[in-house]
Design a protein around this motif. Structure first.
Motif, PDB file in Angstrom:
ATOM      1  N   GLU A   1       0.727  -1.187  -0.022  1.00 17.81           N
ATOM      2  CA  GLU A   1       0.095   0.116   0.004  1.00 17.81           C
ATOM      3  C   GLU A   1       0.826   1.190   0.024  1.00 17.81           C
ATOM      4  O   GLU A   1       0.605   2.467  -0.617  1.00 17.81           O
TER       5      GLU A   1
ATOM      6  N   LYS B   1      -2.420  -6.246  -5.524  1.00 24.58           N
ATOM      7  CA  LYS B   1      -3.325  -5.282  -5.027  1.00 24.58           C
ATOM      8  C   LYS B   1      -4.621  -5.694  -5.544  1.00 24.58           C
ATOM      9  O   LYS B   1      -5.466  -4.856  -5.793  1.00 24.58           O
TER      10      LYS B   1
ATOM     11  N   GLN C   1      -7.285  -7.679  -1.127  1.00 24.70           N
ATOM     12  CA  GLN C   1      -6.710  -7.004   0.207  1.00 24.70           C
ATOM     13  C   GLN C   1      -6.783  -8.175   1.343  1.00 24.70           C
ATOM     14  O   GLN C   1      -7.160  -9.432   1.232  1.00 24.70           O
TER      15      GLN C   1
END
Length: 487
Positions: free
Chosen positions: A291, A457, A460
């Protein structure tokens, strides 16, 4: 993996936390060496089988105290070796020694295409005599075992040791290192190399940048952020083989939740992932790297050697790997790189200390039940666990074997290997080792697939936990899974 190096490994039955550490430390401190493994990732099918383990009668000689299996001089031996991070020069040296002693000529195959070359032979009932079954194209041990294609190695392990005939072979190895070869109560694979897994960095780069080895996850993130500011990736991983990033994720889970969190996964418990605080914390920590953009650019699409080579070019601060890394990257590593190994940093309120590391045995050698020269294959494996052949391996592969006190202390060690010895000494009995990768290859592949999606990604952490738990639950429904359990 050899030009690639794959992975495999080992755990401990004597103590769920450790793998005969004191024996290892005493020996490796003298050597300056620690072993390097090989693990495996991709699924492979096997078929055929049969219960006939008599081999070719033409290759059977008379037994004696010095010839417990009845090796017949002048016969041939078919040897196939995974030519990965360790190369195959050690095996060629073994074969030359075997020929000198027994007059047996070996057919040697060094390859990374284990499945491609051997699957047709297993299917046709004409497998090699002994195989180093490793790498990305490994034929899965559990699949071969289910199809009745592997010899129970008790016959070798209960034979007299070459160095001390008053002892059985099994009594000469580091405690716990035979466990990864256990399938349904039988040892069917000999994991030959002692290995540690964790994070790696360049001592030179850290010294130049003034960075300290991070002991907490917050400190790890801080180093990754400092690297990013300097145009360097934080964490590299071997994206095309998500086994490697699972080293980080699973280490974090084990260190956060302790041995119970590790055993919950191996024992296929209904809260192994979903409902596990340790699993949630571990995957969220790795996702923080994703992230915050702290991955080395492009690492998700690279093979192991591509990613490792960029790391050698100072394009990332850290990389995840096992201790075969140094030998695998010899040609790509600058002479002043100063390769260093370190344990996985700690999440808050972790059960295990920072010094705890994943450690065990890897590089599984197998003897097919239908080997044409069973007597020769058994004796070859017995000699692998002699001091002479163990020292040969150390000289050729810069790695430690599972044999206790089995390597000449004059063998030199490289910086990365030295750091693994130091880490092993610091860990003491604080070692751990997952076994689901050996017991349940289909489940392992499903977890790797989920990690691949996570790092890209596309999912999650919550979805990762859900997918991993689904893989556990599916495996738990297989009646065969009840034959494996960790106390």
């Amino acid at each position: 993996m050899g030009s690639t190096s794959a992975e495999n490994s080992g755990s401990d039955h004597n103590d769920a936390a450790g793998v005969g550490r004191r024996d290892l430390i005493r020996r490796s401190a003298a050597l300056g060496l620690i072993a390097v493994p090989t693990m495996s990732f991709l699924s492979a099918c096997a078929s055929g089988g049969g219960d006939d383990d008599s081999g070719d009668n033409d290759s059977q000689g008379k037994t004696s105290k010095s010839n417990p299996f009845g090796v017949k001089k002048g016969t041939k031996l078919d040897v196939v070796v995974f030519k990965g991070g360790y190369g195959d020069d050690y095996a060629k040296a073994w074969e030359a020694s075997f020929k000198k002693k027994w007059g047996i000529t070996s057919t040697h195959t060094g390859t990374q295409e284990i499945t491609g070359k051997l699957q047709p032979r297993f299917n046709g009932g004409t497998p090699p005599d002994i195989v180093d079954d490793s790498g990305a194209q490994q034929i899965k041990i559990d699949v071969l075992n289910r199809n009745g294609q592997l010899l129970d190695l008790a016959v070798v392990l209960d034979a007299p040791s070459v160095d001390d005939p008053s002892k059985k072979v099994r009594d000469t190895v580091i405690p716990g290192t035979l466990d990864p070869g256990l399938q349904e109560g039988k040892i069917v694979a000999l994991n030959y190399i002692y290995t540690v897994w964790g994070l790696w960095y360049s001592g030179k780069l850290f010294k130049e940048k003034g960075w300290e080895e991070p002991k907490t996850w917050d400190d790890f993130i801080a180093v990754c952020q400092a690297a990013k500011k300097d145009g360097i990736g934080g964490l590299a991983h071997q994206g095309k083989y998500p086994y490697y990033i699972n080293v980080a994720i699973m280490d974090l889970i084990a260190k956060k939740g302790g041995l119970d969190a590790m055993k919950a996964i191996d024992n296929l418990e209904p809260n192994a992932f979903v409902g596990s605080e340790a699993a949630q914390a571990g995957v969220e920590a790795i996702y923080e790297v994703v992230e915050k953009g702290l991955l080395m650019p492009g690492t998700n699409g690279l093979t192991h050697t591509e990613s490792q080579t960029r790391w050698n070019q100072y394009k990332a601060a850290f990389i995840t790997c096992g201790s075969w890394l140094e030998n695998e990257q010899l040609k790509q590593t600058p002479t002043d790189f100063d390769m260093k190994f370190m344990p996985m940093p700690l999440l808050p309120d972790s059960e295990l200390p920072f010094e705890a590391i994943r450690a065990g045995s890897g590089e599984p050698f197998i003897i097919p039940k239908k080997a044409g020269n069973l007597a020769g294959a058994k004796e070859f494996m017995r000699l692998m666990l002699s001091k002479e052949w163990s020292t040969t391996f150390a000289k050729e592969a810069n790695s430690l074997t599972i044999l206790k006190d089995g390597v000449d202390p004059s063998v030199k060690l490289r910086p990365g290997t030295q750091s693994t010895v130091e880490a092993s000494t610091a860990a003491g009995d604080n070692t751990f080792r997952f076994l689901y990768t050996e017991w349940y290859s289909e489940m392992g592949t499903a977890i790797e697939a989920a990690s691949n999606e996570l790092m890209a990604k596309r999912i999650q952490p919550k979805e990762w936990l859900k997918r991993c738990q689904a893989a556990v639950d599916k495996q738990a429904k297989d009646p065969a899974s009840k034959k494996n359990h960790r106390d």
